[in-house]
Write a protein that holds these residues in place. Structure first.
Motif, PDB file in Angstrom:
ATOM      1  N   HIS A   1     -85.602 -14.015  41.759  1.00 40.28           N
ATOM      2  CA  HIS A   1     -84.788 -13.451  42.834  1.00 40.28           C
ATOM      3  C   HIS A   1     -84.532 -11.959  42.592  1.00 40.28           C
ATOM      4  N   PHE A   2     -84.305 -11.599  41.335  1.00 43.95           N
ATOM      5  CA  PHE A   2     -84.022 -10.196  41.005  1.00 43.95           C
ATOM      6  C   PHE A   2     -85.252  -9.420  40.545  1.00 43.95           C
ATOM      7  N   ASN A   3     -86.412 -10.037  40.680  1.00 46.02           N
ATOM      8  CA  ASN A   3     -87.659  -9.395  40.243  1.00 46.02           C
ATOM      9  C   ASN A   3     -87.584  -8.929  38.791  1.00 46.02           C
TER      10      ASN A   3
HETATM   11  C1  LIG Z   1     -88.045  -8.086  44.798  1.00 47.23           C
HETATM   12  O1  LIG Z   1     -89.325  -7.692  45.218  1.00 47.23           O
HETATM   13  C2  LIG Z   1     -89.597  -8.005  46.590  1.00 47.23           C
HETATM   14  C3  LIG Z   1     -91.036  -7.657  46.892  1.00 47.23           C
HETATM   15  O2  LIG Z   1     -91.564  -6.767  45.974  1.00 47.23           O
HETATM   16  C4  LIG Z   1     -88.612  -7.288  47.499  1.00 47.23           C
HETATM   17  O3  LIG Z   1     -88.852  -7.624  48.844  1.00 47.23           O
HETATM   18  C5  LIG Z   1     -87.208  -7.690  47.121  1.00 47.23           C
HETATM   19  O4  LIG Z   1     -86.271  -6.980  47.888  1.00 47.23           O
HETATM   20  C6  LIG Z   1     -86.947  -7.426  45.640  1.00 47.23           C
HETATM   21  N1  LIG Z   1     -85.646  -7.977  45.300  1.00 47.23           N
HETATM   22  C7  LIG Z   1     -84.719  -7.282  44.631  1.00 47.23           C
HETATM   23  C8  LIG Z   1     -83.432  -7.956  44.397  1.00 47.23           C
HETATM   24  O5  LIG Z   1     -84.920  -6.119  44.239  1.00 47.23           O
END
Ligand SMILES: *[C@@H]1O[C@H](CO)[C@@H](O)[C@H](O)[C@H]1NC(C)=O
Ligand SMILES: *[C@@H]1O[C@H](CO)[C@@H](O)[C@H](O)[C@H]1NC(C)=O
Ligand SMILES: *[C@@H]1O[C@H](CO)[C@@H](O)[C@H](O)[C@H]1NC(C)=O
Ligand SMILES: *[C@@H]1O[C@H](CO)[C@@H](O)[C@H](O)[C@H]1NC(C)=O
Length: 338
Positions: free
Chosen positions: A104-106
């Motif tokens: 979720h937080f990448n």
């Molecule tokens: C995580 O990555 C996706 C696609 O790269 C993006 O759409 C999303 O907003 C990102 N989430 C956060 C919490 O940064």
């Protein structure tokens, strides 16, 4: 709102080792699930009965480690069985959650930590008082919080995973109210039986009134130590009147490391003030005592003692001088007579 604050505060009971929020005894587990390379096991849990560490569990050994001698018999088997079940669920649930949040937080790489504080409290009569759970991710994000005190159920999904509140709420209410709470309370009772000599002991405080020179004056401290349980009422009185709490520093009950607690409250006093005659009294009341305990000390008294002492010294000196004078005079008289 006050109540909610109290609850939030209570939910941190474990962290600050404040067992008696509403119940008389509590059983809390603090669990950690770690993603990434660390020297620690992937999953660890520490269980506390009131403020006593009673069980440790981790994903490497998958065997609960009890405080003190190894328990045995039927009761022990039941505790282990319940423990395996609950720790197993916790482990898998926290694992799933951590991975979900990581994506979720990448968050690629690094170390992620999911923490859970969960437990129950019991009333004096053995009735359950509440069950609670609080999750935190990477020590920053408050994840879900759950609270059930037998009449009210609150569930906050947090901001991390929105979307399925209604159904999940009902599911969790049933799960915690009908499954986890009974397990927690019966484990609490069993461990309480085993640890009653420790958690139900009463050790009276020892009390000291200490005067220390600090820059700009003196510090008068009231110190209580070596007591158990941690609840204590201690006040510093000046000439029989309680000193206002805001004038005092300290006041936090701290563990002494030997299973007992200590508390210190200090008052800054200017040298001028200290030279005035005041009666400082440290008074404490504790569960282990029939009567309050107190120690007193009078400021400005040393000065008096000192002047009394010097008067005595001067008088002594005069007496000696007088003695010598008489002696010498007497000798002269004898000398002149002969
Ligand atoms: C995580 O990555 C996706 C696609 O790269 C993006 O759409 C999303 O907003 C990102 N989430 C956060 C919490 O940064
Ligand atoms: C449970 O919590 C609710 C809301 O905070 C409160 O009104 C109620 O009195 C509590 N019940 C008990 C038994 O403590
Ligand atoms: C100081 O005050 C305490 C309580 O107010 C009293 O018990 C004690 O006798 C007093 N001591 C002196 C030296 O006056
Ligand atoms: C301390 O004082 C409070 C309020 O006066 C009281 O409710 C509590 O029982 C006292 N605790 C002890 C250990 O004496």
């Amino acid at each position: 709102m006050g109540k909610t604050n109290h609850q939030t505060w209570c939910s941190l009971c474990f962290v600050v080792i404040e067992p008696e929020c509403s119940g008389s005894h509590s059983l809390w587990a603090l669990a950690n699930y770690i993603i990434g390379e660390t020297p620690f096991p992937e999953f660890t849990a520490v269980v506390m009965l009131d403020d006593i560490h009673v069980v440790y569990y981790d994903s490497n050994d998958k065997q609960p480690v009890y405080r003190g001698p190894k328990p045995n018999g039927k009761i022990h088997d039941e505790v282990v069985q319940d423990g395996d079940y609950v720790f197993g669920i916790m482990y898998h649930h926290m694992k799933g959650r951590s991975f979900h949040l990581k994506h979720h937080f990448n968050l690629t790489g690094g170390v992620q930590v999911q923490q859970r504080l969960t437990g129950c409290e019991m009333l004096d009569n053995g009735e359950p008082a509440l069950i609670m759970e609080k999750d935190t991710f990477n020590a920053i994000y408050t994840d879900q919080t759950l609270y059930y005190n037998m009449t009210h159920f609150t569930y906050d999904a947090g901001k991390l995973r929105p979307g399925y509140d209604g159904v999940r709420r009902e599911y969790l209410r049933t799960l915690y109210g009908n499954v986890f709470l009974p397990i927690c309370i019966r484990t609490l009772k069993r461990i309480l039986k085993r640890e009653k000599n420790v958690v139900m002991r009463k050790v009276p405080p020892r009390l000291r009134l200490i005067k220390k020179e600090v820059s700009g004056g003196f510090q008068v401290s009231c110190l209580a130590f070596g007591f158990y349980p941690r609840h204590i009422n201690m006040t510093l009185l000046r000439d029989g009147q309680p000193v206002a709490e805001q004038e005092l520093t300290g006041g936090e009950v701290l563990p002494s490391g030997d299973g007992t607690y200590q508390l210190r409250k200090s008052l800054e006093v200017s040298t001028e003030e200290l030279n005035k005659r005041h009666n400082y009294t440290c008074t404490a009341f504790h569960l282990s005592l029939d009567n309050k305990l107190d120690v007193s000390w009078e400021s400005g008294a040393e000065r008096v003692h000192l002047s009394t002492l010097s008067v005595l010294l001067v008088m002594l000196l005069i007496l000696i001088l007088l003695g010598i004078f008489i002696c010498v005079k007497g000798r002269r008289r004898t000398a002149s007579q002969t």
